[in-house]
Design an enzyme around this catalytic site. Structure first.
Site, PDB file in Angstrom:
ATOM      1  N   SER A  18       0.799  -1.227   0.000  1.00  0.00           N
ATOM      2  CA  SER A  18       0.000   0.000   0.000  1.00  0.00           C
ATOM      3  C   SER A  18       0.829   1.272   0.000  1.00  0.00           C
ATOM      4  CB  SER A  18      -0.952   0.013   1.199  1.00  0.00           C
ATOM      5  OG  SER A  18      -0.231   0.046   2.413  1.00  0.00           O
ATOM      6  N   SER A 141      15.271  -7.869   1.353  1.00  0.00           N
ATOM      7  CA  SER A 141      16.101  -7.734   2.542  1.00  0.00           C
ATOM      8  C   SER A 141      16.727  -6.346   2.533  1.00  0.00           C
ATOM      9  CB  SER A 141      17.154  -8.844   2.574  1.00  0.00           C
ATOM     10  OG  SER A 141      17.898  -8.817   3.756  1.00  0.00           O
ATOM     11  N   TYR A 155      16.714  -3.785  13.399  1.00  0.00           N
ATOM     12  CA  TYR A 155      16.396  -3.943  11.975  1.00  0.00           C
ATOM     13  C   TYR A 155      17.444  -4.818  11.299  1.00  0.00           C
ATOM     14  CZ  TYR A 155      15.543  -2.744   7.084  1.00  0.00           C
ATOM     15  OH  TYR A 155      15.286  -2.808   5.738  1.00  0.00           O
ATOM     16  N   LYS A 159      17.025  -8.550   9.305  1.00  0.00           N
ATOM     17  CA  LYS A 159      17.423  -8.783   7.923  1.00  0.00           C
ATOM     18  C   LYS A 159      18.533  -9.833   7.823  1.00  0.00           C
ATOM     19  CE  LYS A 159      14.405  -6.149   6.053  1.00  0.00           C
ATOM     20  NZ  LYS A 159      13.282  -6.759   5.308  1.00  0.00           N
TER      21      LYS A 159
END
Length: 290
Positions: A18, A141, A155, A159
């Site tokens: 979105s 990634s 974060y 990943k």
């Protein structure tokens, strides 16, 4: 080099569609004539953002951290299009702050979306792709899957996890005709630094001011000015998909990325060379390789 679309008779399933990179992907794929399934936590927001009505587009409300929701989305996809050719695990976000500042709830939520959301998609799409005997999975990634960045440790951890599970998963499903790749982008224009999650670190500890300054710099100076074009990133992914004779699990993309990757590889090599003599002499004296 201009991209030639060999065939647009393919069905793409994209999470996090979105806004940001996911939305660019959906719009451009539809313009190319592909069939596209886009997922979002807010279906109407996704429909409004795409802005067109076409039989080639299916918008679905999906919570990627809810396995039942993910599973239902694949039922709806097959009901609409009958198959799935390409899966793009794009949903994800980052949180900022030093490790000491990140709360347990924040860290777990980030893993729920960035890592366990990917598990939910893969766990439920694999039987479909395996039965088809083909399909390509792209897990979006980051360069932060290979290099740890201060102020973004959580974060990075998500990943790093995505890259590891992708490499193992690729080996598990290769014999079924399923190809799997991580796409590891550098700076591409998105709303990453504008998200409430990224800006929510109110638990700032004064001792980490240099890290706070770095995070604030990203928000003020880099957000919205990233050098990477998401449309070109999609074209690159299509190029990879259309090159089935070449398989790669880790694909780094973006201007300025390769010097960083090579510097990190050199650091790994330096560490190996530094400690090889001692680190390889840690077996039992009586051990013999078979």
């Amino acid at each position: 080099m201009s991209l030639e679309i060999k065939t647009n008779d393919k069905v793409w399933y994209i999470t996090g569609a979105s806004k940001g990179i996911g939305l660019v992907f959906v719009k451009n794929l539809l313009n190319f004539g592909f069939k596209v399934v886009g997922t979002s936590r807010n279906k109407q927001k996704l429909i409004d953002a795409v802005g067109i009505t076409t039989d080639n587009f299916l918008a679905l409300q999906v919570e990627v951290d809810n396995e039942a929701s993910v599973k239902e989305s694949f039922v709806d996809t097959l009901s609409k299009f009958g198959r799935i050719d390409v899966v793009v695990n794009n949903a994800g976000y980052g949180i900022s702050g030093a490790l000491e500042e990140n709360t347990d709830a924040e860290v777990r939520k980030n893993f729920d979306i960035n890592v366990f959301g990917v598990y939910n998609v893969l766990r439920n799409v694999t039987p479909i792709l395996r039965a088809q005997g083909y399909g390509h999975v792209f897990n979006i990634s980051s360069l932060a899957s290979f290099i740890g960045y201060q102020g973004h440790g959580t974060y990075c951890a998500t990943k790093f996890a995505v890259d590891g599970l992708t490499e193992a998963y690729a080996k598990e499903v290769r014999s079924f005709g399923i190809r799997v790749s991580t796409i590891n982008p550098g700076y591409f224009k998105s709303e990453f630094y504008d998200s409430d999650h990224y800006n929510q670190n109110s638990n700032r500890i004064d001792a980490y001011k240099p890290i706070h300054d770095l995070v604030d710099y990203h928000i003020k100076e880099i957000s919205g000015k990233q050098r990477g074009d998401p449309s070109k990133l999609l074209e690159f992914i299509i190029r990879v998909y259309q090159t089935p004779e070449y398989e790669s699990n880790h694909i780094f993309v973006g201007g300025g990325v390769y010097p960083s990757v090579n510097a990190q590889l050199n650091k790994y090599k330096q560490d190996l060379d530094q400690w090889e003599h001692f680190a390889t002499n840690t077996d039992f004296d009586s051990y013999e390789e078979k």
